[in-house]
Scaffold this active site. Structure first.
Site, PDB file in Angstrom:
ATOM      1  N   SER A 170       0.879  -1.181   0.000  1.00 11.14           N
ATOM      2  CA  SER A 170       0.000   0.000   0.000  1.00 11.14           C
ATOM      3  C   SER A 170       0.910   1.223   0.000  1.00 11.14           C
ATOM      4  O   SER A 170       2.134   1.100   0.119  1.00 11.14           O
ATOM      5  CB  SER A 170      -0.911  -0.012   1.225  1.00 11.14           C
ATOM      6  OG  SER A 170      -0.165  -0.238   2.406  1.00 11.14           O
ATOM      7  N   CYS A 209      -5.160  -7.365   6.136  1.00 13.04           N
ATOM      8  CA  CYS A 209      -3.867  -7.191   6.811  1.00 13.04           C
ATOM      9  C   CYS A 209      -2.673  -7.541   5.933  1.00 13.04           C
ATOM     10  O   CYS A 209      -1.529  -7.384   6.358  1.00 13.04           O
ATOM     11  CB  CYS A 209      -3.826  -8.034   8.085  1.00 13.04           C
ATOM     12  SG  CYS A 209      -3.874  -9.808   7.759  1.00 13.04           S
ATOM     13  N   TRP A 211       0.417  -9.111   4.406  1.00 10.73           N
ATOM     14  CA  TRP A 211       1.393 -10.052   4.958  1.00 10.73           C
ATOM     15  C   TRP A 211       1.724  -9.726   6.413  1.00 10.73           C
ATOM     16  O   TRP A 211       2.724 -10.187   6.943  1.00 10.73           O
ATOM     17  CB  TRP A 211       2.646 -10.070   4.091  1.00 10.73           C
ATOM     18  CG  TRP A 211       2.439 -10.787   2.781  1.00 10.73           C
ATOM     19  CD1 TRP A 211       2.510 -12.146   2.572  1.00 10.73           C
ATOM     20  CD2 TRP A 211       2.096 -10.209   1.510  1.00 10.73           C
ATOM     21  NE1 TRP A 211       2.241 -12.428   1.249  1.00 10.73           N
ATOM     22  CE2 TRP A 211       1.988 -11.276   0.574  1.00 10.73           C
ATOM     23  CE3 TRP A 211       1.881  -8.918   1.068  1.00 10.73           C
ATOM     24  CZ2 TRP A 211       1.674 -11.072  -0.774  1.00 10.73           C
ATOM     25  CZ3 TRP A 211       1.558  -8.702  -0.266  1.00 10.73           C
ATOM     26  CH2 TRP A 211       1.459  -9.770  -1.178  1.00 10.73           C
ATOM     27  N   CYS A 397      -0.157   2.861 -12.990  1.00  5.90           N
ATOM     28  CA  CYS A 397      -0.684   3.487 -11.763  1.00  5.90           C
ATOM     29  C   CYS A 397       0.246   4.590 -11.283  1.00  5.90           C
ATOM     30  O   CYS A 397      -0.200   5.619 -10.775  1.00  5.90           O
ATOM     31  CB  CYS A 397      -0.887   2.447 -10.666  1.00  5.90           C
ATOM     32  SG  CYS A 397      -2.312   1.428 -10.997  1.00  5.90           S
TER      33      CYS A 397
HETATM   34  C1  LIG Z   1      -3.602  -4.118  -1.231  1.00  5.95           C
HETATM   35  S1  LIG Z   1      -3.706  -5.334   0.011  1.00  5.95           S
HETATM   36  C2  LIG Z   1      -3.192  -4.352   1.394  1.00  5.95           C
HETATM   37  C3  LIG Z   1      -2.597  -5.197   2.470  1.00  5.95           C
HETATM   38  C4  LIG Z   1      -2.069  -4.441   3.699  1.00  5.95           C
HETATM   39  N1  LIG Z   1      -3.082  -3.675   4.354  1.00  5.95           N
HETATM   40  C5  LIG Z   1      -0.871  -3.602   3.358  1.00  5.95           C
HETATM   41  O1  LIG Z   1      -0.955  -2.385   3.483  1.00  5.95           O
HETATM   42  O2  LIG Z   1       0.152  -4.173   2.991  1.00  5.95           O
HETATM   43  C6  LIG Z   1      -5.463  -5.565   0.258  1.00  5.95           C
HETATM   44  C7  LIG Z   1      -5.841  -6.533   1.353  1.00  5.95           C
HETATM   45  O3  LIG Z   1      -7.271  -6.516   1.508  1.00  5.95           O
HETATM   46  C8  LIG Z   1      -7.704  -7.832   1.730  1.00  5.95           C
HETATM   47  N2  LIG Z   1      -9.148  -7.918   1.421  1.00  5.95           N
HETATM   48  C9  LIG Z   1      -9.778  -7.579   0.285  1.00  5.95           C
HETATM   49  N3  LIG Z   1     -11.105  -7.814   0.375  1.00  5.95           N
HETATM   50  C10 LIG Z   1     -11.321  -8.295   1.626  1.00  5.95           C
HETATM   51  C11 LIG Z   1     -12.491  -8.715   2.322  1.00  5.95           C
HETATM   52  N4  LIG Z   1     -13.683  -8.730   1.756  1.00  5.95           N
HETATM   53  N5  LIG Z   1     -12.344  -9.136   3.608  1.00  5.95           N
HETATM   54  C12 LIG Z   1     -11.105  -9.163   4.192  1.00  5.95           C
HETATM   55  N6  LIG Z   1      -9.974  -8.776   3.570  1.00  5.95           N
HETATM   56  C13 LIG Z   1     -10.070  -8.357   2.306  1.00  5.95           C
HETATM   57  C14 LIG Z   1      -6.806  -8.664   0.831  1.00  5.95           C
HETATM   58  O4  LIG Z   1      -6.831 -10.020   1.184  1.00  5.95           O
HETATM   59  C15 LIG Z   1      -5.469  -7.975   1.096  1.00  5.95           C
HETATM   60  O5  LIG Z   1      -4.892  -8.498   2.267  1.00  5.95           O
END
Ligand SMILES: C[S@@+](CC[C@H](N)C(=O)[O-])C[C@H]1O[C@@H](n2cnc3c(N)ncnc32)[C@H](O)[C@@H]1O
Length: 436
Positions: A170, A209, A211, A397
């Site tokens: 992110s 979350c 990784w 992007c």
């Molecule tokens: C772009 S990643 C960001 C991960 C982390 N927050 C970071 O900043 O590195 C998006 C995250 O959202 C989670 N995600 C997307 N839709 C979700 C849902 N409906 N419920 C739970 N997690 C979700 C994905 O599995 C992934 O872990």
């Protein structure tokens, strides 16, 4: 019979002439590896710095009526190849698509027979309702899980090659602009946790979350008890491994769980780079869910990408369609105005908003440059199509953040209707050094 190169030049020359006269581009187009003729979109004395090679006649429609989707598709499917720096290639593609859209608009405007406003209004209303129904229906937990699997479960090794060592996926926070990506990612996490006033003993839910970097830091340095949820199996496994390795199993729980299935109440909630997966039509329910999961005096942070179209439109010239089709199926971006409105509808009061667009342009530059530097290794790790998709997505992007086509906002919120006296007078607290 003229050679294919010459025939191509003849066919494309009138279009090339139009492009040169409106907005010359540093591009030449040819057929095959050893062309005997080429079409030039730059005007003398400039030399082309990007070369586009046609590999299949299927690329011609994409070229004559270019959009970011059609050009992206032609590249991903191997109908065209590019040579030149990836950022210049993306810039050229945007300008081609923009030009085509302008030309299309000119001729459409001349031809259009405009219906009466009332008819148009009714039609737009019906279309909007139908669209919302369709969007809501498509975000079932099963469909969302499949979309997440497609993007995130490529392989952890693939992501580890171009993300920072903590694998934060992110927007980073470059407090001075001098930081490395790894430092800026840690600063982003600290910026969020400090903004949230996370304190020892607090419970924290991190929706999406990844990784696990944020929950690890929240437990280790801020003394919080954390739950992190993700829909990605690969993330889940590695995040759990990291929690074990850090000896934090008593304070951090990682779950493979949808945000709609979480129960309980939390002092703090973070959602970082996740809400782009929720869908526009579901935003009020998503924020309502955060409201329901938040303690009465709790605080939450929503950090995510927004559209800069005030009507929540997708990224222009087919960019959004390319992303939806190849990169983030089910992804949708609201304008920041919609984020705030839907937060309110979900029962939350937004009390601090920060635009980090510049930071995401830099983050993507770091990712894209790391990707380019390891291109050959990455190419061997995935199939050619996926390699090409991720390559243009990262560079594209970056371009879009640079040029204000998309933005990144952090919004702090809490349950609506709470007393004003609970809010800080100024924003000073968020620049205090991170605890620990
Ligand atoms: C772009 S990643 C960001 C991960 C982390 N927050 C970071 O900043 O590195 C998006 C995250 O959202 C989670 N995600 C997307 N839709 C979700 C849902 N409906 N419920 C739970 N997690 C979700 C994905 O599995 C992934 O872990």
């Amino acid at each position: 019979m003229p050679s294919l190169d010459v025939a191509l030049v003849r066919a494309l020359e009138p279009w090339a002439e139009r492009v040169r006269s409106r907005a010359p581009l540093p591009l030449c187009i040819c057929w095959g590896d050893e062309p005997s003729a080429a079409v030039y979109l730059c005007a003398p004395p400039h030399e082309p710095t990007v070369r586009l090679t046609l590999r299949s006649p299927k690329a011609l429609p994409a070229l004559l009526s270019p959009s970011l989707e059609s050009l992206g598709e032609a590249y991903v499917e191997g109908h065209i190849d590019f040579e030149g720096s990836v950022s210049e290639i993306i810039d050229t593609a945007w300008r081609l698509a923009e030009l085509a859209a302008e030309e299309g608009a000119d001729s459409a405007a001349a031809e259009a027979a405009v219906p009466a406003p009332s008819v148009l209004d009714r039609l737009m209303q019906r279309m909007a309702t139908a669209w919302q129904d369709r969007q809501r229906a498509r975000h079932t937990p099963g469909a969302d899980r499949a979309a997440i699997e497609y993007h995130y479960d490529v392989s952890n090794a693939f992501y580890a090659r171009w993300l920072d060592p903590a694998m934060v996926y992110s927007c980073a926070y470059f407090e001075t602009g001098e930081e490395t990506l790894a430092e800026a990612q840690q600063k982003k996490i600290d910026h969020i946790l400090t903004k949230l006033r996370l304190a020892p003993g607090h419970t924290l839910l991190d929706i999406g979350c990844g990784w696990g970097a944020l929950v690890l830091r929240a437990a280790e340095r801020f003394g919080a008890r954390c739950v992190g949820i993700t829909l990605s199996q690969n993330q889940y496994e590695l995040a759990r491994e990291r929690v074990r390795a850090a000896g934090l199993e008593d304070r951090v729980e990682i779950r493979l769980q949808d945000y709609r299935e979480v129960e309980g109440r939390f002092d703090r909630i973070s959602s970082v780079g996740m809400f782009e997966h929720v869908g526009l039509a579901n935003l009020p329910q998503y924020f309502r869910r955060i409201h329901d999961l938040l303690a009465d005096d709790g605080w939450a942070m929503n950090h995510g990408i927004t559209s800069t179209d005030p009507d929540d439109g997708e990224t222009p010239y087919g960019g959004g369609r390319f992303i939806d089709r190849y990169v983030f199926p089910q992804g949708e971006l609201p304008h920041i105005g919609t984020v705030l409105t839907t937060m309110q509808r979900g029962g939350l009061e937004a009390f601090d908003v920060e635009n980090l667009r510049r930071h995401y342009a830099r983050t993507l530059a770091c990712w894209s440059e790391a990707f380019e530097a390891r291109a050959e290794e990455l190419r061997r790790m995935v199939d050619e199509k996926r390699f090409r998709i991720w390559r243009v997505y990262l560079a594209g992007c970056r371009w879009a953040f640079e040029h204000d086509r998309i933005a990144l906002y952090q919004v702090l919120c809490r349950r609506a209707g709470r007393p004003a006296r609970e809010l800080p007078w100024s924003r000073r607290w968020m620049y205090a050094p991170a605890s620990g």
